[in-house]
Structures are given as C-alpha cells and as structure tokens.
Design a protein around this motif. Structure first.
Motif, PDB file in Angstrom:
ATOM      1  N   GLU A  67     -18.889 101.563 -80.724  1.00 36.62           N
ATOM      2  CA  GLU A  67     -19.130 101.320 -79.376  1.00 36.62           C
ATOM      3  C   GLU A  67     -18.196 100.263 -78.730  1.00 36.62           C
ATOM      4  N   VAL A  68     -17.786  99.246 -79.539  1.00 37.94           N
ATOM      5  CA  VAL A  68     -16.894  98.488 -79.302  1.00 37.94           C
ATOM      6  C   VAL A  68     -15.342  99.019 -79.057  1.00 37.94           C
ATOM      7  N   ARG A  69     -15.010  99.899 -80.036  1.00 40.67           N
ATOM      8  CA  ARG A  69     -13.881 100.593 -80.113  1.00 40.67           C
ATOM      9  C   ARG A  69     -13.604 101.105 -78.796  1.00 40.67           C
ATOM     10  N   LYS A  70     -14.728 102.197 -78.486  1.00 42.26           N
ATOM     11  CA  LYS A  70     -14.812 103.147 -77.443  1.00 42.26           C
ATOM     12  C   LYS A  70     -14.654 102.266 -76.037  1.00 42.26           C
ATOM     13  N   GLU A  71     -15.656 101.180 -75.870  1.00 43.02           N
ATOM     14  CA  GLU A  71     -15.449 100.434 -74.570  1.00 43.02           C
ATOM     15  C   GLU A  71     -13.931  99.803 -74.460  1.00 43.02           C
ATOM     16  N   ARG A  72     -13.462  99.306 -75.433  1.00 45.22           N
ATOM     17  CA  ARG A  72     -11.904  98.905 -75.274  1.00 45.22           C
ATOM     18  C   ARG A  72     -10.994  99.768 -74.748  1.00 45.22           C
ATOM     19  N   ALA A  73     -11.240 100.968 -75.814  1.00 43.78           N
ATOM     20  CA  ALA A  73     -10.191 102.122 -75.361  1.00 43.78           C
ATOM     21  C   ALA A  73     -10.521 102.585 -73.898  1.00 43.78           C
ATOM     22  N   ALA A  74     -11.827 102.420 -73.278  1.00 45.81           N
ATOM     23  CA  ALA A  74     -11.891 102.973 -72.001  1.00 45.81           C
ATOM     24  C   ALA A  74     -11.317 102.065 -70.925  1.00 45.81           C
ATOM     25  N   ARG A  75     -11.348 100.577 -71.303  1.00 46.97           N
ATOM     26  CA  ARG A  75     -10.736  99.618 -70.485  1.00 46.97           C
ATOM     27  C   ARG A  75      -8.995 100.005 -70.455  1.00 46.97           C
ATOM     28  N   LEU A  76      -8.582 100.113 -71.664  1.00 50.09           N
ATOM     29  CA  LEU A  76      -7.169 100.311 -71.724  1.00 50.09           C
ATOM     30  C   LEU A  76      -7.034 101.618 -70.893  1.00 50.09           C
ATOM     31  N   ARG A  77      -7.562 102.673 -71.007  1.00 50.86           N
ATOM     32  CA  ARG A  77      -7.192 103.786 -70.307  1.00 50.86           C
ATOM     33  C   ARG A  77      -7.591 103.376 -68.914  1.00 50.86           C
ATOM     34  N   ALA A  78      -8.378 102.809 -68.382  1.00 52.41           N
ATOM     35  CA  ALA A  78      -8.453 102.657 -67.025  1.00 52.41           C
ATOM     36  C   ALA A  78      -7.486 101.757 -66.502  1.00 52.41           C
ATOM     37  N   ALA A  79      -6.770 100.817 -67.399  1.00 46.19           N
ATOM     38  CA  ALA A  79      -5.712 100.113 -66.807  1.00 46.19           C
ATOM     39  C   ALA A  79      -4.195 101.112 -66.806  1.00 46.19           C
ATOM     40  N   GLY A  80      -4.127 101.893 -67.708  1.00 43.80           N
ATOM     41  CA  GLY A  80      -3.204 102.941 -67.681  1.00 43.80           C
ATOM     42  C   GLY A  80      -3.345 103.845 -66.439  1.00 43.80           C
ATOM     43  N   GLU A  81      -4.494 104.423 -66.239  1.00 45.72           N
ATOM     44  CA  GLU A  81      -4.758 105.090 -64.932  1.00 45.72           C
ATOM     45  C   GLU A  81      -4.222 104.506 -63.698  1.00 45.72           C
ATOM     46  N   ALA A  82      -4.614 103.134 -63.637  1.00 44.33           N
ATOM     47  CA  ALA A  82      -4.079 102.363 -62.384  1.00 44.33           C
ATOM     48  C   ALA A  82      -2.701 102.374 -62.213  1.00 44.33           C
ATOM     49  N   ARG A  83      -1.941 101.981 -63.398  1.00 43.64           N
ATOM     50  CA  ARG A  83      -0.766 101.726 -63.448  1.00 43.64           C
ATOM     51  C   ARG A  83       0.027 103.001 -62.925  1.00 43.64           C
ATOM     52  N   GLN A  84      -0.549 104.322 -63.601  1.00 44.71           N
ATOM     53  CA  GLN A  84       0.153 105.473 -63.251  1.00 44.71           C
ATOM     54  C   GLN A  84       0.023 105.810 -61.842  1.00 44.71           C
ATOM     55  N   ALA A  85      -1.373 105.415 -61.248  1.00 48.64           N
ATOM     56  CA  ALA A  85      -1.352 105.979 -59.899  1.00 48.64           C
ATOM     57  C   ALA A  85      -0.466 104.826 -58.808  1.00 48.64           C
ATOM     58  N   SER A  86      -0.176 103.590 -59.308  1.00 53.11           N
ATOM     59  CA  SER A  86       0.723 102.910 -58.706  1.00 53.11           C
ATOM     60  C   SER A  86       2.072 103.351 -58.577  1.00 53.11           C
ATOM     61  N   PHE A  87       2.361 103.834 -59.923  1.00 52.44           N
ATOM     62  CA  PHE A  87       3.645 104.499 -59.975  1.00 52.44           C
ATOM     63  C   PHE A  87       3.914 105.720 -59.120  1.00 52.44           C
ATOM     64  N   LEU A  88       3.005 106.636 -58.966  1.00 51.32           N
ATOM     65  CA  LEU A  88       2.954 107.850 -58.415  1.00 51.32           C
ATOM     66  C   LEU A  88       3.180 107.591 -56.896  1.00 51.32           C
ATOM     67  N   ALA A  89       2.306 106.481 -56.377  1.00 52.81           N
ATOM     68  CA  ALA A  89       2.280 106.189 -55.143  1.00 52.81           C
ATOM     69  C   ALA A  89       3.946 105.756 -54.530  1.00 52.81           C
ATOM     70  N   SER A  90       4.331 105.158 -55.602  1.00 55.06           N
ATOM     71  CA  SER A  90       5.643 104.222 -54.985  1.00 55.06           C
ATOM     72  C   SER A  90       6.659 105.509 -55.015  1.00 55.06           C
ATOM     73  N   ARG A  91       6.583 106.725 -55.494  1.00 55.79           N
ATOM     74  CA  ARG A  91       7.472 107.800 -55.573  1.00 55.79           C
ATOM     75  C   ARG A  91       7.664 108.582 -54.177  1.00 55.79           C
ATOM     76  N   ILE A  92       6.420 108.296 -53.299  1.00 61.05           N
ATOM     77  CA  ILE A  92       6.434 109.023 -52.054  1.00 61.05           C
ATOM     78  C   ILE A  92       7.689 108.745 -51.166  1.00 61.05           C
ATOM     79  N   GLY A  93       8.353 109.776 -50.822  1.00 61.38           N
ATOM     80  CA  GLY A  93       9.465 109.666 -49.893  1.00 61.38           C
ATOM     81  C   GLY A  93      10.932 109.618 -50.672  1.00 61.38           C
ATOM     82  N   THR A  94      10.728 109.631 -52.160  1.00 61.27           N
ATOM     83  CA  THR A  94      11.984 109.697 -52.810  1.00 61.27           C
ATOM     84  C   THR A  94      12.256 111.133 -53.135  1.00 61.27           C
ATOM     85  N   GLU A  95      13.272 111.478 -53.610  1.00 63.50           N
ATOM     86  CA  GLU A  95      13.618 112.917 -54.322  1.00 63.50           C
ATOM     87  C   GLU A  95      13.604 112.828 -55.916  1.00 63.50           C
TER      88      GLU A  95
END
Length: 423
Positions: A337-365
């Motif tokens: 359960e500790v492994r799963k909880e830490r994996a979930a926190r890492l995934r959440a951090a990754g999802e936030a980073r990806q969402a931020s990167f995607l938002a930064s691409r608006i207006g580019t080609e």
C-alpha cells in the motif's frame, strides 16, 4: 482466423511481434494466437496469464504460442498452463524453424546468455501503426538490482549500421515518416561491432544515408552513457525530435546506489541542463520506480522533487515489484500500500507537469504525425510527443502543420495549417 499476435510490454516487443507475424505467415500457420509477454513486473506476468486463459475460452480450437520475456524467464510457469500449446524463448521466437507445422516440441527455450549476435530482421511495415520501430540493439550488460530483463534478453549485442540503414530506408520507401530506434539499452550500442561505433555515430550515419526520413525518435536513454556525437545531433539535427525519455528510476542517491544504477541525482540534472542548453525546446520523459526496498519518506521526497528538478513532462511510474532471483527481492520490502500511494503521488506530479506543458503550447505551431481516428477528429503526436486532436481526415502517417488552439489535462487541440508530408 490466420495468425493473431497479442503484445505486452515495450517497443522492442512491438517490433518483434511484426517479425513473428511474418515468420508465422511464411510457415503457413493458421488458427494461431501468439502471446508476446513481458516480465518487467509481476502484474505484467499476471495480465499475460489472464489473457491466455481468455484467449483459450474465446478460441477453443486455436493453437496458442507463448513467448517473450516472461516465457524466457519462467517457461515452466506457462508449460503448466493447459491452455498453452507451445512456449518459445526470446531467441527462438525470431527463428523461422520455430513455426514449422511439423515441429511438435512444446517448449523451445534456450540459454539466452549464450546468444552472441542479434539478427537484423527486415520488416515492411507495422499493422495499425503510423510510426515504425527499428531494433538497433538487444540485451543488457548491466545488472540493476531490481531488474530481471537481462535474464530474459541476454547480454548486449548490436545490429550493424548497414542493416539499420537498410531497414529504415525500406520503411520510408513504404510510407513511414517517423521511425523509433529501439532496444533494451540502446546507449550501450556498438562496442561488440567492428570499429566500436557509438549510438551517436550510428545515428549520424543513418540520417546521412537516409536523407528522406522526416522524423527520428529514440527509445529510453541512460543519462550517463550519451556520447559526444549524440549531443551534437541533439544540437544540430532537426530530424531528431525534441523529446527524450530517460531511464531515471529514482531521484535519491542512496536508492540509486542500491538499485546499482550508473548515475546519481546530480548526473541526471546535469544531463537535462546540458541538453536544454543545446536545444531549449527539448522535453523529457522518465521511468520512475515508487517504493523501492528501504526507501524512506525522505528518500521518496527526493524522487518526487526530481520531477521538477529534471524538468520532466511525461512519466512512466511503476510501483516496485519483486522479481524473484534479483538482489532487490532480498532487501527489506515496503508494504504494497505504501508503494501504491507513492506511485499515485508521482503520477499526480507527472500529470500536473504534463498539463502545464500542454497549456504552454497554446498559440504555437507544431508538426503533427497523425496516428488514428478519434471520436471527433484524428489523433496525432507533435514533435514533442504531445497528444493532439485535429479536426481533419487524412491517412494515418501523414504529417500536418497545425496551430494549437486549446489544451486539456491530457491532450491538445488545434487546426491544420498545412499538409507537409503525406504517407
């Protein structure tokens, strides 16, 4: 039904599945399902067994052949399954004789460590894929304490440059506009070949000899094994796309040492900073293992901070999975359960980073390789490997220039500006 292939795991397995499809067809097999397994986690093996049982229920008269890393490492496990007709090792699955109609040997799995060369199998194309994978290397000479894959793939061996060039040229001739170079540990390419070429030297010769190839990607890289030629290509070659995936695994020095990795936290950060200095628009993905044996809260926090410190955009996160026979399996284990909880926190951090990167691409080609139809348009990938939906109707494999008009948490949207290359 003729031959169906079910593929688990890595891009190398995807490549090898296409080889097996050709070999099985040449052998005249019919009513056959080939399951190409993965052994990277216990869950991957469980899914393979579950799939085999389901395939037998749905195809009671078909022949079921099981191969891949799980079959190589644990042939007895699959031999005990009544649903399985034949088990092939990772070397045998790429041999034409393994698919002969008169071959009644149920288990054909050799000592993978005895294999010294990697055959370069020519593939004309990939079913239902817009990009093609090309194997340049096989096996691994390193022995990370958590990893069973060297015992499924054997020691490192490289495909000669001429054969790589020949395969890529054939795929481009058949309409592929993007190729991914793949292997188990591609940064170890070359020392077993005459002249000992490096990965960068091989890629430089490949691009020079196939100038008609529009886009080239690389599979996972070891951050401390990048050679000078590859760094120069990152800086100077636009066809080498601005997305690199790092075999990071952890961001804490003690855990990295216990994993027997070849880099420390500072090495990974220095690699990212050097690459971004050479090519500022480069984006990075990484593999991370959560809950490795002996990992304390503080050690995990170091790994969590590495998501920002290494400027990671795309994460592949795995809860640690014991692999019997590996040194890490004998270390003090963390609760699941500790492994799963830490994996979930890492995934959440990754999802936030990806969402931020995607938002930064608006207006580019972006240059987009179109992959497949979606619910409202077509799905593709930008040169930065960002998923994007375009309201268009073109053949998969077509490269479009698009203006990015919107971004969600997981996907961009845009409109077509120009069709650059049609497959």
């Amino acid at each position: 039904m003729s031959v169906e292939i079910v593929t688990f795991g890595c891009r190398l397995n995807s490549y090898e599945s296409e080889v097996m499809k050709d070999l099985a067809a040449q052998a005249g097999l019919t009513d056959t399902v080939i399951v190409n397994t993965c052994a990277v986690t216990a869950e991957a093996e469980r899914q393979a067994r579950q799939t085999i049982r389901k395939l037998r229920r749905n195809n009671p008269n078909a022949k079921i052949i099981v191969t891949g890393c799980a079959a190589q490492v644990k042939p007895e496990q699959f031999a005990a399954m009544p649903e399985v007709d034949r088990i092939l090792g990772n070397e045998e699955k790429l041999q034409a004789g393994s698919y002969g109609l008169d071959d009644d040997a149920r288990v054909r799995v050799n000592d993978i460590m005895s294999v010294r060369e990697t055959a370069a199998h020519m593939i004309a194309g990939f079913e239902d894929r817009a990009r093609a994978f090309v194997q340049v290397q096989q096996g691994c000479d390193h022995r990370c304490t958590f990893c069973i894959i060297p015992f499924g793939r054997g020691n490192s061996r490289s495909v000669p440059i001429g054969r790589v060039v020949e395969q890529v040229r054939e795929l481009v001739r058949n309409g592929y506009n993007e190729v991914v170079l793949t292997g188990v540990d591609i940064t170890s390419y070359g020392p077993d070949l005459p002249g000992k070429p490096t990965l960068g030297q091989m890629i430089r010769r490949l691009l020079a000899n196939v100038p008609e190839l529009p886009r080239l990607r690389l599979s996972s890289l070891d951050p401390v094994e990048i050679d000078d030629d590859l760094f120069r290509l990152i800086a100077e070659e636009p066809r080498l796309l601005p997305h690199l995936h790092i075999s990071l695994q952890a961001g804490d020095d003690m855990i990295l040492k216990r994993m027997k990795r070849r880099h420390l936290r500072a090495d990974a950060i220095a690699f990212v900073e050097k690459v971004k200095g050479l090519r500022p628009d480069m984006v990075f993905g990484a593999d991370l293992i959560a809950g490795f044996p002996t990992e304390t809260d503080a050690m995990f926090e170091n790994t969590l901070r590495s998501v920002d410190d290494c400027d990671l955009t795309y994460l592949h996160v795995f809860p640690y999975s014991e692999r019997p026979g590996t040194p890490a399996a004998r270390m003090p284990q963390l609760p699941v359960e500790v492994r799963k909880e830490r994996a979930a926190r890492l995934r959440a951090a990754g999802e936030a980073r990806q969402a931020s990167f995607l938002a930064s691409r608006i207006g580019t080609e972006a240059e987009v390789l179109m992959e497949k139809p979606g619910s409202q348009g077509m799905l593709g990938r930008t040169e930065h490997f960002a998923p994007i939906l375009l309201y268009t109707d073109v053949a998969p494999g077509t490269i479009l220039r698009a203006r990015i008009t919107g971004a969600g948490a997981e996907q961009l949207t845009g409109r077509t500006v120009d069709i650059r290359t049609a497959a």
